[in-house]
Design a protein around this motif. Sequence first.
Motif, PDB file in Angstrom:
ATOM      1  N   TYR A  17      34.613  45.334  29.037  1.00 53.57           N
ATOM      2  CA  TYR A  17      33.869  44.393  29.518  1.00 53.57           C
ATOM      3  C   TYR A  17      34.658  43.272  30.411  1.00 53.57           C
ATOM      4  O   TYR A  17      34.354  42.930  31.695  1.00 53.57           O
ATOM      5  N   ILE A  18      36.108  43.209  30.150  1.00 49.31           N
ATOM      6  CA  ILE A  18      36.897  42.274  31.038  1.00 49.31           C
ATOM      7  C   ILE A  18      37.172  43.184  32.229  1.00 49.31           C
ATOM      8  O   ILE A  18      37.044  42.439  33.486  1.00 49.31           O
ATOM      9  N   ARG A  19      37.323  44.358  32.202  1.00 50.13           N
ATOM     10  CA  ARG A  19      37.400  45.000  33.527  1.00 50.13           C
ATOM     11  C   ARG A  19      36.225  45.285  34.183  1.00 50.13           C
ATOM     12  O   ARG A  19      36.331  44.878  35.505  1.00 50.13           O
ATOM     13  N   CYS A  20      35.092  45.096  33.802  1.00 51.97           N
ATOM     14  CA  CYS A  20      33.861  45.263  34.387  1.00 51.97           C
ATOM     15  C   CYS A  20      33.653  43.769  35.427  1.00 51.97           C
ATOM     16  O   CYS A  20      33.245  43.783  36.343  1.00 51.97           O
ATOM     17  N   ALA A  21      33.803  42.922  34.588  1.00 54.81           N
ATOM     18  CA  ALA A  21      33.793  41.429  35.182  1.00 54.81           C
ATOM     19  C   ALA A  21      34.808  41.418  36.277  1.00 54.81           C
ATOM     20  O   ALA A  21      34.341  41.036  37.213  1.00 54.81           O
ATOM     21  N   LEU A  22      35.943  42.024  36.109  1.00 52.86           N
ATOM     22  CA  LEU A  22      36.943  41.901  37.197  1.00 52.86           C
ATOM     23  C   LEU A  22      36.434  42.630  38.392  1.00 52.86           C
ATOM     24  O   LEU A  22      36.444  42.159  39.605  1.00 52.86           O
ATOM     25  N   ASP A  23      36.010  44.048  38.052  1.00 55.35           N
ATOM     26  CA  ASP A  23      35.568  44.646  39.182  1.00 55.35           C
ATOM     27  C   ASP A  23      34.138  43.988  40.009  1.00 55.35           C
ATOM     28  O   ASP A  23      34.244  43.987  41.166  1.00 55.35           O
ATOM     29  N   ALA A  24      33.480  43.246  39.282  1.00 53.63           N
ATOM     30  CA  ALA A  24      32.435  42.673  39.659  1.00 53.63           C
ATOM     31  C   ALA A  24      32.797  41.232  40.670  1.00 53.63           C
ATOM     32  O   ALA A  24      32.357  41.001  41.682  1.00 53.63           O
ATOM     33  N   LEU A  25      33.717  40.636  40.135  1.00 57.44           N
ATOM     34  CA  LEU A  25      34.222  39.449  40.708  1.00 57.44           C
ATOM     35  C   LEU A  25      34.970  39.676  41.914  1.00 57.44           C
ATOM     36  O   LEU A  25      34.800  39.016  43.084  1.00 57.44           O
ATOM     37  N   GLU A  26      35.579  40.860  42.001  1.00 56.59           N
ATOM     38  CA  GLU A  26      36.377  41.199  43.176  1.00 56.59           C
ATOM     39  C   GLU A  26      35.480  41.811  44.222  1.00 56.59           C
ATOM     40  O   GLU A  26      35.612  41.638  45.605  1.00 56.59           O
ATOM     41  N   GLN A  27      34.173  41.994  43.928  1.00 58.37           N
ATOM     42  CA  GLN A  27      33.279  42.455  45.065  1.00 58.37           C
ATOM     43  C   GLN A  27      32.432  41.230  45.510  1.00 58.37           C
ATOM     44  O   GLN A  27      31.947  41.427  46.842  1.00 58.37           O
ATOM     45  N   HIS A  28      32.578  40.064  44.934  1.00 59.83           N
ATOM     46  CA  HIS A  28      31.933  38.845  45.663  1.00 59.83           C
ATOM     47  C   HIS A  28      32.774  37.749  46.042  1.00 59.83           C
ATOM     48  O   HIS A  28      32.327  36.902  46.859  1.00 59.83           O
ATOM     49  N   PHE A  29      34.164  37.865  45.540  1.00 60.64           N
ATOM     50  CA  PHE A  29      34.945  36.669  45.905  1.00 60.64           C
ATOM     51  C   PHE A  29      36.191  37.060  46.527  1.00 60.64           C
ATOM     52  O   PHE A  29      36.556  38.212  46.461  1.00 60.64           O
ATOM     53  N   THR A  30      37.047  36.239  47.219  1.00 60.81           N
ATOM     54  CA  THR A  30      38.244  36.673  47.760  1.00 60.81           C
ATOM     55  C   THR A  30      39.316  35.905  47.204  1.00 60.81           C
ATOM     56  O   THR A  30      38.914  35.116  46.447  1.00 60.81           O
ATOM     57  N   ASP A  31      40.554  36.332  47.646  1.00 59.01           N
ATOM     58  CA  ASP A  31      41.854  35.806  47.030  1.00 59.01           C
ATOM     59  C   ASP A  31      41.696  35.688  45.505  1.00 59.01           C
ATOM     60  O   ASP A  31      42.246  34.697  44.850  1.00 59.01           O
ATOM     61  N   ILE A  32      41.509  36.664  44.969  1.00 60.52           N
ATOM     62  CA  ILE A  32      41.364  36.873  43.426  1.00 60.52           C
ATOM     63  C   ILE A  32      42.819  36.589  43.098  1.00 60.52           C
ATOM     64  O   ILE A  32      43.572  37.540  43.157  1.00 60.52           O
ATOM     65  N   VAL A  33      42.978  35.881  41.917  1.00 68.56           N
ATOM     66  CA  VAL A  33      44.352  35.630  41.126  1.00 68.56           C
ATOM     67  C   VAL A  33      43.772  35.776  39.499  1.00 68.56           C
ATOM     68  O   VAL A  33      42.760  35.147  39.050  1.00 68.56           O
ATOM     69  N   HIS A  34      44.258  36.857  38.698  1.00 66.45           N
ATOM     70  CA  HIS A  34      43.749  37.027  37.466  1.00 66.45           C
ATOM     71  C   HIS A  34      45.037  36.730  36.299  1.00 66.45           C
ATOM     72  O   HIS A  34      46.094  37.234  36.626  1.00 66.45           O
ATOM     73  N   SER A  35      44.586  35.812  35.478  1.00 63.22           N
ATOM     74  CA  SER A  35      45.543  35.327  34.673  1.00 63.22           C
ATOM     75  C   SER A  35      45.866  36.664  33.817  1.00 63.22           C
ATOM     76  O   SER A  35      45.281  37.658  33.498  1.00 63.22           O
ATOM     77  N   SER A  36      46.797  36.410  32.726  1.00 64.71           N
ATOM     78  CA  SER A  36      47.046  37.251  31.641  1.00 64.71           C
ATOM     79  C   SER A  36      45.973  37.374  30.794  1.00 64.71           C
ATOM     80  O   SER A  36      45.138  36.402  31.020  1.00 64.71           O
ATOM     81  N   VAL A  37      45.818  38.541  29.976  1.00 64.41           N
ATOM     82  CA  VAL A  37      44.775  38.466  29.015  1.00 64.41           C
ATOM     83  C   VAL A  37      45.166  38.277  27.721  1.00 64.41           C
ATOM     84  O   VAL A  37      46.158  38.491  27.147  1.00 64.41           O
ATOM     85  N   PHE A  38      44.540  37.285  26.955  1.00 63.19           N
ATOM     86  CA  PHE A  38      44.923  36.905  25.836  1.00 63.19           C
ATOM     87  C   PHE A  38      43.781  37.197  24.750  1.00 63.19           C
ATOM     88  O   PHE A  38      42.689  37.171  24.903  1.00 63.19           O
ATOM     89  N   GLU A  39      44.312  37.327  23.511  1.00 59.45           N
ATOM     90  CA  GLU A  39      43.379  37.564  22.474  1.00 59.45           C
ATOM     91  C   GLU A  39      43.339  36.197  21.506  1.00 59.45           C
ATOM     92  O   GLU A  39      44.347  35.752  21.307  1.00 59.45           O
ATOM     93  N   SER A  40      42.272  36.110  21.034  1.00 57.85           N
ATOM     94  CA  SER A  40      42.179  34.913  19.943  1.00 57.85           C
ATOM     95  C   SER A  40      41.167  35.455  19.030  1.00 57.85           C
ATOM     96  O   SER A  40      40.066  35.986  19.221  1.00 57.85           O
ATOM     97  N   GLU A  41      41.200  34.471  18.081  1.00 55.38           N
ATOM     98  CA  GLU A  41      40.161  34.512  16.984  1.00 55.38           C
ATOM     99  C   GLU A  41      38.940  33.858  17.577  1.00 55.38           C
ATOM    100  O   GLU A  41      38.862  33.112  18.296  1.00 55.38           O
ATOM    101  N   ALA A  42      37.690  34.376  17.084  1.00 53.82           N
ATOM    102  CA  ALA A  42      36.427  33.746  17.481  1.00 53.82           C
ATOM    103  C   ALA A  42      36.459  32.307  16.856  1.00 53.82           C
ATOM    104  O   ALA A  42      36.960  31.806  15.843  1.00 53.82           O
TER     105      ALA A  42
END
Length: 162
Positions: A17-42
């Motif tokens: 789902y993070i990949r799906c979100a990135l793909d969708a955001l790249e379709q609608h916005f420009t100059d995309i910069v993506h941070s590292s992905v972090f894991e955390s407890e709920a």
Amino acid sequence: MAQIYISLGSNINKAHYIRCALDALEQHFTDIVHSSVFESEAVGFKGNNFYNSVVAATTSMPLERVCKLLKQIERDNGRKADDKKFSPRTLDLDLLFYDDVVCDSPAQLPRDEITKNAFVLQPLCEVAPNFYHPVAKQTIAALWSAYNNPQQKLWKVEFSNP
């Protein structure tokens, strides 16, 4: 063009789902910069760990349109409108900043959780260390440097978006 920052979170099939979100955001916005992905407890409920990250982007869309688009991307990825705040989710997209706008509608800006949650503040600091928080009156780097909540632990995870 407006500078926007969006937090991404998922704790159900999270890498997908993070990949799906990135793909969708790249379709609608420009100059995309993506941070590292972090894991955390709920936070706020017992559940699977989350993947969290932040995207910086630019857009010519008005604020209201950006908010509607983020909700649509969530729905397109299995998020239900009646999901409770503290519950598992396929995808959570929160607009953190839209330039230096301060408002409560159509979204709370800047988003209150920026200064409260490491899983938002640390990835935001990666992509926008010098961005000036218009309410806290500090840069994101200064806010992250001063952050102190030992209960919130997060760690970087290997993540690629083919």
